[in-house]
Structures are given as C-alpha cells and as structure tokens.
Design an enzyme around this catalytic site. Structure first.
Site, PDB file in Angstrom:
ATOM      1  N   CYS A   2      13.882  -8.566   3.785  1.00 40.33           N
ATOM      2  CA  CYS A   2      14.820  -9.479   3.140  1.00 40.33           C
ATOM      3  C   CYS A   2      15.152  -9.032   1.716  1.00 40.33           C
ATOM      4  CB  CYS A   2      14.226 -10.879   3.052  1.00 40.33           C
ATOM      5  SG  CYS A   2      13.700 -11.529   4.617  1.00 40.33           S
ATOM      6  N   ARG A  27      18.206  -2.551   2.465  1.00 43.44           N
ATOM      7  CA  ARG A  27      16.859  -3.012   2.796  1.00 43.44           C
ATOM      8  C   ARG A  27      16.737  -3.418   4.272  1.00 43.44           C
ATOM      9  NH1 ARG A  27      13.643  -4.324  -1.359  1.00 43.44           N
ATOM     10  NH2 ARG A  27      12.672  -6.080  -0.299  1.00 43.44           N
ATOM     11  N   TRP A  74      15.886 -10.545   7.093  1.00 42.11           N
ATOM     12  CA  TRP A  74      15.418  -9.622   8.149  1.00 42.11           C
ATOM     13  C   TRP A  74      14.419 -10.444   8.939  1.00 42.11           C
ATOM     14  CZ3 TRP A  74      10.874  -7.024   9.669  1.00 42.11           C
ATOM     15  CH2 TRP A  74      11.060  -5.842  10.382  1.00 42.11           C
ATOM     16  N   ASN A 100      11.372 -13.952   0.733  1.00 42.91           N
ATOM     17  CA  ASN A 100      11.072 -12.666   1.373  1.00 42.91           C
ATOM     18  C   ASN A 100       9.563 -12.610   1.563  1.00 42.91           C
ATOM     19  OD1 ASN A 100      10.793  -9.966   2.126  1.00 42.91           O
ATOM     20  ND2 ASN A 100      11.004  -9.202   0.038  1.00 42.91           N
ATOM     21  N   GLY A 101       9.113 -12.419   2.802  1.00 49.44           N
ATOM     22  CA  GLY A 101       7.673 -12.356   3.054  1.00 49.44           C
ATOM     23  C   GLY A 101       7.317 -13.178   4.281  1.00 49.44           C
ATOM     24  N   GLU A 477       8.640  15.095  10.619  1.00 49.80           N
ATOM     25  CA  GLU A 477       9.658  14.476   9.785  1.00 49.80           C
ATOM     26  C   GLU A 477      11.065  14.703  10.361  1.00 49.80           C
ATOM     27  OE1 GLU A 477       9.681  12.285   7.661  1.00 49.80           O
ATOM     28  OE2 GLU A 477      11.547  12.503   6.545  1.00 49.80           O
ATOM     29  N   LYS A 481      13.539  11.613  11.388  1.00 48.53           N
ATOM     30  CA  LYS A 481      14.908  11.435  10.893  1.00 48.53           C
ATOM     31  C   LYS A 481      15.854  11.184  12.061  1.00 48.53           C
ATOM     32  CE  LYS A 481      14.288  10.711   7.707  1.00 48.53           C
ATOM     33  NZ  LYS A 481      13.217  10.499   6.851  1.00 48.53           N
ATOM     34  N   GLU A 484      15.285   7.665  13.646  1.00 51.26           N
ATOM     35  CA  GLU A 484      15.667   6.561  12.756  1.00 51.26           C
ATOM     36  C   GLU A 484      17.158   6.275  12.767  1.00 51.26           C
ATOM     37  OE1 GLU A 484      13.036   6.268   8.781  1.00 51.26           O
ATOM     38  OE2 GLU A 484      13.937   8.221   9.086  1.00 51.26           O
ATOM     39  N   HIS A 500       0.045  21.038  26.522  1.00 57.07           N
ATOM     40  CA  HIS A 500      -0.946  20.038  26.949  1.00 57.07           C
ATOM     41  C   HIS A 500      -0.279  18.733  27.365  1.00 57.07           C
ATOM     42  CE1 HIS A 500      -4.304  22.569  25.857  1.00 57.07           C
ATOM     43  NE2 HIS A 500      -3.640  22.891  24.763  1.00 57.07           N
ATOM     44  N   LYS A 597      14.262  -0.363   4.337  1.00 61.99           N
ATOM     45  CA  LYS A 597      13.913   0.671   3.364  1.00 61.99           C
ATOM     46  C   LYS A 597      12.478   0.519   2.897  1.00 61.99           C
ATOM     47  CE  LYS A 597      14.738   4.036   0.514  1.00 61.99           C
ATOM     48  NZ  LYS A 597      14.646   5.356   1.194  1.00 61.99           N
TER      49      LYS A 597
HETATM   50  C1  G6P Z   1      10.017   2.460   5.637  1.00 61.73           C
HETATM   51  C2  G6P Z   1      11.203   3.342   5.318  1.00 61.73           C
HETATM   52  C3  G6P Z   1      10.780   4.812   5.355  1.00 61.73           C
HETATM   53  C4  G6P Z   1       9.594   5.040   4.427  1.00 61.73           C
HETATM   54  C5  G6P Z   1       8.430   4.102   4.748  1.00 61.73           C
HETATM   55  C6  G6P Z   1       7.355   4.159   3.685  1.00 61.73           C
HETATM   56  O1  G6P Z   1       9.672   2.625   6.971  1.00 61.73           O
HETATM   57  O2  G6P Z   1      12.260   3.125   6.227  1.00 61.73           O
HETATM   58  O3  G6P Z   1      11.863   5.630   4.942  1.00 61.73           O
HETATM   59  O4  G6P Z   1       9.171   6.364   4.544  1.00 61.73           O
HETATM   60  O5  G6P Z   1       8.896   2.753   4.789  1.00 61.73           O
HETATM   61  O6  G6P Z   1       7.886   3.690   2.482  1.00 61.73           O
HETATM   62  P1  G6P Z   1       7.342   4.043   1.042  1.00 61.73           P
HETATM   63  O7  G6P Z   1       8.259   3.324   0.107  1.00 61.73           O
HETATM   64  O8  G6P Z   1       5.941   3.530   0.979  1.00 61.73           O
HETATM   65  O9  G6P Z   1       7.394   5.524   0.896  1.00 61.73           O
END
Ligand code: G6P
Length: 602
Positions: A2, A27, A74, A100-101, A477, A481, A484, A500, A597
């Site tokens: 949120c 966010r 959210w 938010n929370g 990674e 990407k 996501e 395996h 985010k």
């Molecule tokens: C969320 C974001 C990712 C990020 C992760 C950790 O999942 O979408 O992009 O890597 O949180 O966030 P931080 O702010 O702790 O790096």
C-alpha cells in the site's frame, strides 16, 4: 504494498494527493481512495482499479479542501473492491483512516467492537482501527489521546494517516513497522510511504521510527512516542535526490531508464564508498561466522557475494533468505557473528526482522542499503550505501548492479587487508572495479540485438538460465527478471544441476540461456551447454570467448572482465531481454501484477 500520501497546506489537497499516488504507483496496488475535508465535512472517493481510470471516473482532482489523505491498496485482508478500498470511516463518518500493514489481532478487536455496537462495512483489518479511535474518543475527548488509546491495542504493522472533521487544523500519522516519511514544506506539510511522492514539494524530511506518531498542521509538527506520549526530538534530513531523478525523462518506462542509468549508478557506488570501504573491511575481517541475509534481487546479490567472499577473502558466509533466517538463526547467532543485510529499500519486513534478531543476539550488523535514512540504516551497526538514486521500477536493476559493486569493493578491500590473494591479481581486479562503468556501458550496446531476440522468443513458455560459480547468481537473477515482468516461467540453475532433473524439460526450441564468462568453470559449462543442445534446446550464450558462437543459436559477446565482476556486466542483457519481452507481450514492466517494490509485510 500500500501507498500513503497526506497533505495539509494552501494547495488543492486532492491534486497533491493524486500526483503523490501516481508517484507511489510502483509500490503495487489494486484500489485507490482519497479523502479531503472542507468546512468540517469529509469527502471520500474510492474504488478498485488504477489511478488514471479512477481519476476520471471519480473526478478525484475535483475534491474540495486543503487537507486530505490518499491511499493505494494492495489487498491483504478482503478482496480488492470498492468497499474494501481505503479510506475507512468510523460509525459517525467523522474520522477517516488509511493504513499500510497488517493488524494481526483484528478479529478479536472486531468482535469486541461489534459487541459495543460498532457497525463494520468492509472485510479489512484496517476498519477496526478507526472504530477503536471512535471508541477512544468517548473517554478521551481529543483525537490525539483517542488515537493513542487505539494504537496501544493494536498488534502488527501499521503506517497510518488519520483525518478528523472536528480537528480542522491537523492531520495525524503513525509509523509502526511500515514505512512513513514526513515532508516539511514551506507553509505546508506532507507525509508519504516513500520519498518520490514528496519530492515535488520538499526534500526536507523526517523518517519516523517504529512506535512514533506525528501531529501536523500546515506550519508545524510534533512527533511523539505512541507508548509514553513523550515528545521525540527528531532530525530533519535533506534528501539529495532531485525530482528529475524520480521521473521518466523520455524513457517509456522507469525500468528502461534505470537499466540505462547503470554505468552512472555503478560509478556513484564506487566513488561514494572508495574512501571508507577499507574501514568497513577491517571490521569485517574480525569475523569468521558471517551470514548474508536478503530477499529477492538483493538475495541474488548475496549469492554473488558468497563467491566473492570465498574467492577473495577465503571466508565462507552463509547466505540465507531473511524470511528463513529470522526463524532459523535464533540459536546460531551470537556476539561473534557478523550479519550482512542487503536491502534496496531498507524497509523489507523480513530483512528488518532478520536484522532485529541478529541485534538481539548480540551480533554485529552491516547493512548494504540504497534508501538513505530507511529503517535498516537506523537499526544496523554499520551501513554502506549503494548510491544508486531512486529506483522506481518494481523489478530491481540498477540497485542490483550497485549492490554487486559494493560487495566487490568490500571483498577486494578485505583480501588486501588479510593478504588472501596475490597482490598483482588484486591490483588488476581493483582497476577493473574502477572501470566497471565502461564495461556496463558496453553491455548496454547490445540492446538492438536483444530487441530482435525478444521478438523471436516472445511466445516461448519456459526459459532456463544456467551458470556456474558466481554466474549462478546471474542465472537466478536473469530468470527472476523474466518471471517478474514478462510472466514467462523461468528457472535459474547452477549448470551442474541441469542433468539432475531440469534436463527432462529441455526439448526442441526451449530457450536455454547460458552465462559463460571465461574463468574457473568455463570448460564445465561448455559441457552443460552441449547437454542442452543435444536435446535441441534453443541455446543463447553470453560470454567473452568467440568459440561459444559455434555451439549457440544466439551468441552475445560480452566485454572481457574478471569472472568475479561478470555478474555486474552480464546481468545487463538479461535485464534488457526481460524488459523487451514484457513490452512485446503487452505488460507494464514498471508495475508487474501481484508484486510490490517494497514488501513491508511478512
Ligand atoms: C520486492 C521487490 C524486489 C526486491 C525485493 C527485496 O520483492 O519487488 O525487486 O528485490 O523486494 O527488496 P529490498 O528493498 O529489501 O532489496
């Protein structure tokens, strides 16, 4: 997660709020709501959907009043619909709240409140807060005391914004385990979940700490401890991020802009730390028991960090997702332990919990963080900033490159201090760390080739990314990407694992992306590529050796850089591939579905 924005001043509050909500869009959210006040009457407009469509439909920019609060929701408790969207009001309709929370004890509170005659309209946990404040007002008469009465009953995480019709000069905000920043303007005050929403109006901010609330007017603020009610003396911080840094500047998406900003970001990470890194390294040198904790992309930086520690400093850190560490490490961490937390936002709930656990057990905590002043920076013993500037795209890009840069600098400094690698090698490595912006720039040069490749691959269903040694982190990674933002299934594997199990899934045309810089395990990954090729996989290789061309359907020639630094350079084409695939498939890469985010709830 949120987003919250609040405004009190002389401007039309709704305009500031809608603009702020747009800046918090990254966010992640599913519903939107705004409340403003004029002449002692609240105006509330809210609904499920995106800001742009609701702005028109609900005429959000045409709400009266100079004070108000906005929210992007959210969903956690209750489906995304118009009723569950915030703000929520009490039975009298005079108090409105955004949150938010998560309120963990909301069910028992709700039951008690219903017994006392309160009427609930939504399925949210949030609604109990506003009814509790209403209940508090019966005894305490003023809103501040009623608010404290309510806060002391809540268990869980909450950042709150509160507006009350009878309290015409004030807004209230609260922070407890969910982020909230107060912005101090000239004759106006704001608050928001994150800094980009404040930047058009001010760069003077105060980061509230957990358990603090603030009472603001357009010209003043007072911050207090929610438990004792005592005034807290807080420092105003000046943020050196400019508004332009938080805007797209001609790029179609923030993510693309941030990918292209990487040479600069890596340079800033280098110059921002070069003078101080030795001191931090000397501190690290004292520890044998080291944990690296993080989530998401930051966790992948941690995996690369493990290889850097092993190869350069001959130390073996345990890398764990913070969400696992927080429940597993209770008996493993002590005052002889160093915990390195990596977090872009400095607000990820699991990472903060891991830091708190480590501190409780007497461990030393070093945090590698991007957002200045964020919670992680305030609860750690040592902080190294990544200096990447604001990152708005949900999928982390430039902050990953800077986390890796910092880890490379740190472990090289450690190796120097400990004398664990040859001096001539170290010198060459240091030169390459210094030159990283140049290598990253060269990797960006492949964008057109990647765009073409994306067209070819756009309808594929599964991708496999393979890498050995430190390139395992790049495989993870790269796959993350893709998942996501393009919503294509992808797996990142250490190449040795291929046979395996996952090899059973490789059939004609399945893309296999092999990350193959020359280095310790180069010959080994060639064999793994052959295994995938023999099953007719579509082979994409990234490497510096021309011979890869022969065994590849597509070969991306990378600049020659030490294997240990390759993750910083090799991730660039993989970020671009994910980006262009997402765009071709009609997705918005800045706002991937279901993701946020900064994940500020457990
Ligand atoms: C969320 C974001 C990712 C990020 C992760 C950790 O999942 O979408 O992009 O890597 O949180 O966030 P931080 O702010 O702790 O790096």
């Amino acid at each position: 997660m949120c987003g919250i924005i609040g405004y009190i001043g002389d401007r039309k509050a709704c305009e500031v709020i809608v603009d702020g909500l747009k800046r918090l869009e990254y966010r992640g959210y599913d519903s939107v709501g705004v409340v403003t006040e004029e002449n002692g009457k609240l105006h509330i407009r809210k609904g499920a959907g995106k800001i742009d469509e609701l702005k028109e439909k609900l005429r959000l920019n045409e709400m009266p009043g100079n004070r108000g609060i906005g929210h992007t929701r959210w969903a956690t408790h209750g489906i995304p619909n118009d009723i569950n969207a915030h703000p929520h009001t009490d039975c009298t309709g005079e108090i409105a709240i955004v949150h938010n929370g998560i309120i963990e004890n909301y069910l028992e509170l709700k039951e008690e409140l219903i017994k006392k005659g309160h009427r609930f309209v939504s399925d949210t946990d949030t609604e109990v807060i506003v009814h509790l404040i209403e209940e508090g007002l019966k005894d305490f008469k003023n809103l501040e005391n009623a608010l404290r009465y309510a806060l002391l009953k809540l268990k869980g995480s909450f950042a709150l914004g509160i507006i009350y019709t009878k309290d015409r000069e004030h807004l209230y905000l609260v922070r407890n385990e969910s982020p909230l920043v107060l912005g101090i303007g000239n004759g106006e005050m704001l608050f928001a979940s994150d800094i980009p929403a404040l930047l058009p109006y001010t760069n003077r901010v105060i980061f509230l700490d957990d358990g603090e609330y603030a009472v603001i007017t357009k010209n003043s603020f007072v911050i207090k401890d929610m438990r004792t009610g005592e005034i807290r003396d807080k420092q105003i911080q000046e943020i050196n991020w400019s508004l332009e840094m938080a805007e797209k500047q001609g790029y179609d998406h923030f993510m693309l802009k941030e990918i292209h900003e990487q040479p600069k970001a890596v340079k800033e990470a280098f110059y921002g730390n070069v003078k101080t890194i030795d001191k931090v390294a000397k501190e690290i040198a004292k520890y044998e028991k080291i944990f690296i904790v993080a989530m998401g992309t930051s966790y992948h930086a941690g995996i690369a960090g493990k290889y850097l520690f092993q190869r350069l400093a001959k130390k073996v850190p345990i890398v764990e997702e913070a969400s696992e560490f927080r429940y597993e490490a209770e008996d493993l961490v002590d005052e002889n332990t160093l915990v390195i937390a990596i977090t872009q936002s400095g607000e990820t709930a699991d990472t903060l919990a891991a830091i708190r656990l480590a501190k409780k057990k007497g461990a030393k905590v070093l945090s590698i963080v991007n957002v200045v002043g964020s919670m992680a920076t305030r609860i750690s013993d040592l902080v190294v900033y990544t200096h990447a500037g604001p990152e708005i795209g949900v999928a982390a890009t430039k902050t990953y490159a800077t986390q890796l840069t910092v880890l490379a600098m740190l472990t090289a400094a450690l190796a120097k201090h400990l004398g664990t690698v040859e001096e001539s090698y170290l010198k060459e490595l240091e030169n390459q760390i210094h030159d990283l912006p140049k290598y990253v720039e060269a990797a960006l040069g492949y964008e057109n080739k990647i765009k073409k490749l994306a067209k070819e691959l756009k309808d594929k269903r599964d991708f496999f990314y393979i890498g050995r040694s430190i390139s395992f982190a790049t495989a993870l990674e790269g796959a993350l990407k893709l998942k996501e933002i393009s919503y294509i299934h992808a797996e990142g594997l250490s190449a040795g694992e291929l046979k395996h199990g996952p090899l059973a899934l490789i059939e004609e045309g399945v893309p296999v992306v092999a990350i193959a810089p020359t280095g310790k395990t180069y010959d080994k990954i060639i064999s793994n590529i052959e295994e995938a090729k023999a099953r007719k996989g579509f082979i994409i290789t990234l490497g510096d050796s021309e011979e890869l061309k022969e065994i590849s359907d597509v070969f991306i020639k990378m600049p020659k850089v030490d294997e240990l630094l390759s993750p910083i350079v090799y991730i660039v084409p993989l970020q671009l591939l994910a980006y262009h695939l997402a765009v071709l498939r009609g997705n918005d890469p800045d706002k991937p579905r279901n993701l946020a985010k900064s994940v500020t709830v457990e």
